[in-house]
Write a protein that holds these residues in place. Structure first.
Motif, PDB file in Angstrom:
ATOM      1  N   CYS A 124      -5.946  -2.618   0.176  1.00 21.56           N
ATOM      2  CA  CYS A 124      -4.970  -2.734   1.263  1.00 21.56           C
ATOM      3  C   CYS A 124      -5.552  -3.579   2.394  1.00 21.56           C
ATOM      4  O   CYS A 124      -6.711  -3.403   2.790  1.00 21.56           O
ATOM      5  CB  CYS A 124      -4.596  -1.348   1.780  1.00 21.56           C
ATOM      6  N   CYS A 165      -0.023   3.173   3.628  1.00 20.34           N
ATOM      7  CA  CYS A 165       0.402   2.697   4.954  1.00 20.34           C
ATOM      8  C   CYS A 165       1.472   1.606   4.895  1.00 20.34           C
ATOM      9  O   CYS A 165       1.983   1.196   5.934  1.00 20.34           O
ATOM     10  CB  CYS A 165      -0.807   2.210   5.750  1.00 20.34           C
ATOM     11  N   CYS A 202       0.833  -1.201   0.000  1.00 18.98           N
ATOM     12  CA  CYS A 202       0.000   0.000   0.000  1.00 18.98           C
ATOM     13  C   CYS A 202       0.875   1.261   0.000  1.00 18.98           C
ATOM     14  O   CYS A 202       1.807   1.373   0.802  1.00 18.98           O
ATOM     15  CB  CYS A 202      -0.892  -0.019   1.239  1.00 18.98           C
ATOM     16  N   CYS A 243      -5.559  -0.575   5.652  1.00 15.11           N
ATOM     17  CA  CYS A 243      -6.351   0.663   5.635  1.00 15.11           C
ATOM     18  C   CYS A 243      -7.468   0.644   4.597  1.00 15.11           C
ATOM     19  O   CYS A 243      -8.286   1.560   4.551  1.00 15.11           O
ATOM     20  CB  CYS A 243      -5.446   1.877   5.425  1.00 15.11           C
TER      21      CYS A 243
HETATM   22 ZN   LIG Z   1      -2.921   0.795   3.430  1.00 12.40          ZN
END
Ligand SMILES: [Zn+2]
Length: 277
Positions: A138, A124, A121, A141
């Motif tokens: 993801c 994050c 991702c 998140c």
């Molecule tokens: Zn993420």
């Protein structure tokens, strides 16, 4: 090799094994594996088994169907093609494959490139997981990503019986093509054409006319093609981008791009029109 051992991800049905004969679009970096037939022709391998060893971590992507046969794409690491096969540069495969297979090979290359470059991702850093065949989500998140295209323009500029041809420093070969460039954030296609022409040649143009577009999977772009007419200005090349360029009469052209490019199609059409005048 065991039959039907492959797992192909299908977003609608979940994971399922391949049970039918597939067309295998197998890439090793930028080269595609082609089968050499008895008559020395090249074709996309077809069968219920891949013709090379596919490791469990080599994800197999469903990308299209031809006559009810799945077309699947997979990226492998190997130094040599197996006997009876050859690794072929994707772009050169235009010369040996029917266009429909060449076109799917381009899509396969773009999907594989996107998959390789979206393992984690961007927000994050957590691992991404396939959500559909062409999207990932993801695992932490929830951010979603899809294959993204770089949008580029290309433009044929004419002035009476002459056409502007340039040689980009990125060209591999001593041929001339058309002014081109990538669309910048906040720009529309027409603004991009006018800006690129002014930046690279110092020329002003008008009578912009959209011609068509072409997928350009090297590695993942969409090319929008235009024609335009010269208005004013002296040709002054941007040498950081172009090595040479000039105005050429239709019956005295230098070496041109290959037939697979929209640039060549536009130049050929313009020459055809000039010849008829
Ligand atoms: Zn993420």
């Amino acid at each position: 090799m065991l039959k039907n051992k492959y797992v192909i991800y299908d977003a609608a049905d979940g994971f399922k094994p391949s049970t039918a004969s597939c067309y295998w679009f197998i890439f090793c970096q930028d080269e595609i594996l082609l089968k050499v037939t008895d008559s020395c022709q090249c074709e996309i391998p077809k069968g219920s088994d891949a013709p090379v060893n596919v490791e469990p971590w080599n994800r197999i992507h469903p990308i299209a169907k031809i006559e009810n046969h799945d077309c699947v794409a997979v990226s492998v690491d190997m130094s040599d093609a197996p006997e009876g096969y050859v690794f072929y540069p994707l772009r050169q495969s235009f010369n040996v494959l029917p266009y429909v297979f060449y076109s799917i090979a381009g899509k396969a290359r773009e999907i594989l490139y996107w998959d390789k470059n979206t393992q984690y991702c961007g927000a994050c850093g957590s691992p991404m997981k396939f959500h559909t065949t062409i999207s990932k989500r993801c695992t932490c998140c929830g951010k979603e990503v899809w294959p993204s295209l770089a949008i580029a323009i290309i433009v044929l500029i004419s002035h009476n019986d002459e056409v502007l041809l340039v040689q980009s420093r990125k060209f591999k070969g001593n041929y001339y093509g058309l002014v081109s460039g990538f669309v910048e954030t906040g720009e529309n296609l027409e603004q991009c054409v006018i800006r690129e022409v002014l930046e690279e040649t110092s020329l002003e143009i008008d009578h912009l006319q959209y011609v068509g577009s072409q997928a350009w999977p090297f590695p993942s772009a969409l090319m929008a093609a235009f024609r335009a007419q010269y208005v004013r200005g002296n040709l002054n090349l941007q040498y950081s981008e172009l090595s040479k360029g000039g105005w050429f009469k239709w019956n005295n052209l230098p070496d041109l791009p290959k037939e697979d490019s929209i640039a060549r199609k536009m130049i050929d059409k313009w020459v055809h029109e000039q010849r008829g005048l």
